[in-house]
Write a protein that holds these residues in place. Structure first.
Motif, PDB file in Angstrom:
ATOM      1  N   ARG A  50       0.834  -1.210   0.000  1.00 47.99           N
ATOM      2  CA  ARG A  50       0.000   0.000   0.000  1.00 47.99           C
ATOM      3  C   ARG A  50       0.866   1.257   0.000  1.00 47.99           C
ATOM      4  O   ARG A  50       0.558   2.237  -0.680  1.00 47.99           O
ATOM      5  N   SER A  84       3.744   1.545  -1.245  1.00 48.83           N
ATOM      6  CA  SER A  84       4.483   1.663  -2.507  1.00 48.83           C
ATOM      7  C   SER A  84       3.621   2.202  -3.640  1.00 48.83           C
ATOM      8  O   SER A  84       4.142   2.637  -4.672  1.00 48.83           O
ATOM      9  N   ILE A  85       2.293   2.159  -3.457  1.00 45.41           N
ATOM     10  CA  ILE A  85       1.391   2.651  -4.487  1.00 45.41           C
ATOM     11  C   ILE A  85       1.220   4.162  -4.302  1.00 45.41           C
ATOM     12  O   ILE A  85       0.725   4.615  -3.279  1.00 45.41           O
ATOM     13  N   GLY A  86       1.607   4.900  -5.282  1.00 42.74           N
ATOM     14  CA  GLY A  86       1.531   6.366  -5.185  1.00 42.74           C
ATOM     15  C   GLY A  86       2.873   6.994  -5.501  1.00 42.74           C
ATOM     16  O   GLY A  86       3.765   6.375  -6.071  1.00 42.74           O
ATOM     17  N   LYS A  87       3.025   8.234  -5.108  1.00 45.31           N
ATOM     18  CA  LYS A  87       4.219   8.995  -5.477  1.00 45.31           C
ATOM     19  C   LYS A  87       5.114   9.297  -4.278  1.00 45.31           C
ATOM     20  O   LYS A  87       5.970  10.177  -4.328  1.00 45.31           O
ATOM     21  N   GLN A  88       4.926   8.541  -3.149  1.00 48.49           N
ATOM     22  CA  GLN A  88       5.757   8.785  -1.975  1.00 48.49           C
ATOM     23  C   GLN A  88       7.204   8.387  -2.257  1.00 48.49           C
ATOM     24  O   GLN A  88       7.474   7.463  -3.014  1.00 48.49           O
TER      25      GLN A  88
END
Length: 210
Positions: A132, A134-138
């Motif tokens: 979770r 890892s999903i996105g732009k963090q």
């Protein structure tokens, strides 16, 4: 469905004789079967070791009243966490999500246990937690795991002397893959082991081989 312990026809007959006449001596059982005591000895040993019969000196054999399923359940209840727990994989709460992912990959585990500066349990990280995050732009190298981990007191734990069956039920009920094995200290819980679904499977296979 639990498979019953398979007995020979002679062993089933012996059980019935003991049910009807117990306590009864080995000589009396052999006489009813028209066999010698020596011929009957292996069957009586098997039935006694398996738990179907019990024997007392100068009294004889008597039926325990336990089915194969009951005996299997009894054996399962005797298996403790300490018999099958494995080494826990631990990380500090200030490491990054990226480092946690690397640790999980290198150690080939599905769960990491998070501890504070005093080595006390403060959190748990699962594959789902890291996925979770890892999903996105963090930026994973800058994101600390203490933001995404499951925190105390919402962590299910177990101890060395807990029944493995009870721990298996917790894994199912909580829908998780692993539990930390802990030891209570003055300030919190020390992580001293882990129990996973793989540990449970190993115990089940070992019991089947016995």
């Amino acid at each position: 469905m639990v498979r019953k312990i398979e007995l020979s026809k002679r062993q089933e007959t012996i059980i019935q004789i003991v049910k009807d006449n117990g306590p009864i001596t080995g000589e009396s059982i052999a006489e009813q079967l028209n066999l010698t005591r020596a011929t009957l000895r292996p069957d009586l040993s098997i039935l006694t070791m398996a738990g179907f019969l019990d024997a007392r000196p100068r009294v004889g054999y008597f039926y325990t009243g336990k089915s194969g399923t009951a005996l299997l359940t009894e054996s399962l209840q005797k298996i403790l966490v300490r018999d099958y727990n494995s080494i826990p994989i631990i990380v500090k709460e200030n490491v990054s999500v990226y480092d946690a992912i690397c640790t999980m990959f290198l150690e080939d585990v599905g769960t990491l246990f998070v501890v504070d500066q005093n080595s006390l349990l403060v959190g748990v990280l699962s594959r789902k937690d890291l996925l979770r995050a890892s999903i996105g732009k963090q930026e994973l190298t800058a994101l600390p795991i203490n933001i995404i981990m499951t925190r105390m007191p919402n962590i299910t734990t177990c101890e060395m002397d807990d029944s493995l069956v009870d721990v298996a039920k917790l894994l199912i009920d909580k829908q998780i893959d692993a539990l930390p094995v802990v030891r209570q200290s003055e300030n919190g819980f020390e992580v001293i082991g882990r129990i996973t679904k793989t540990n449970i499977t190993k115990a089940f296979v070992a019991l089947g081989n016995e």
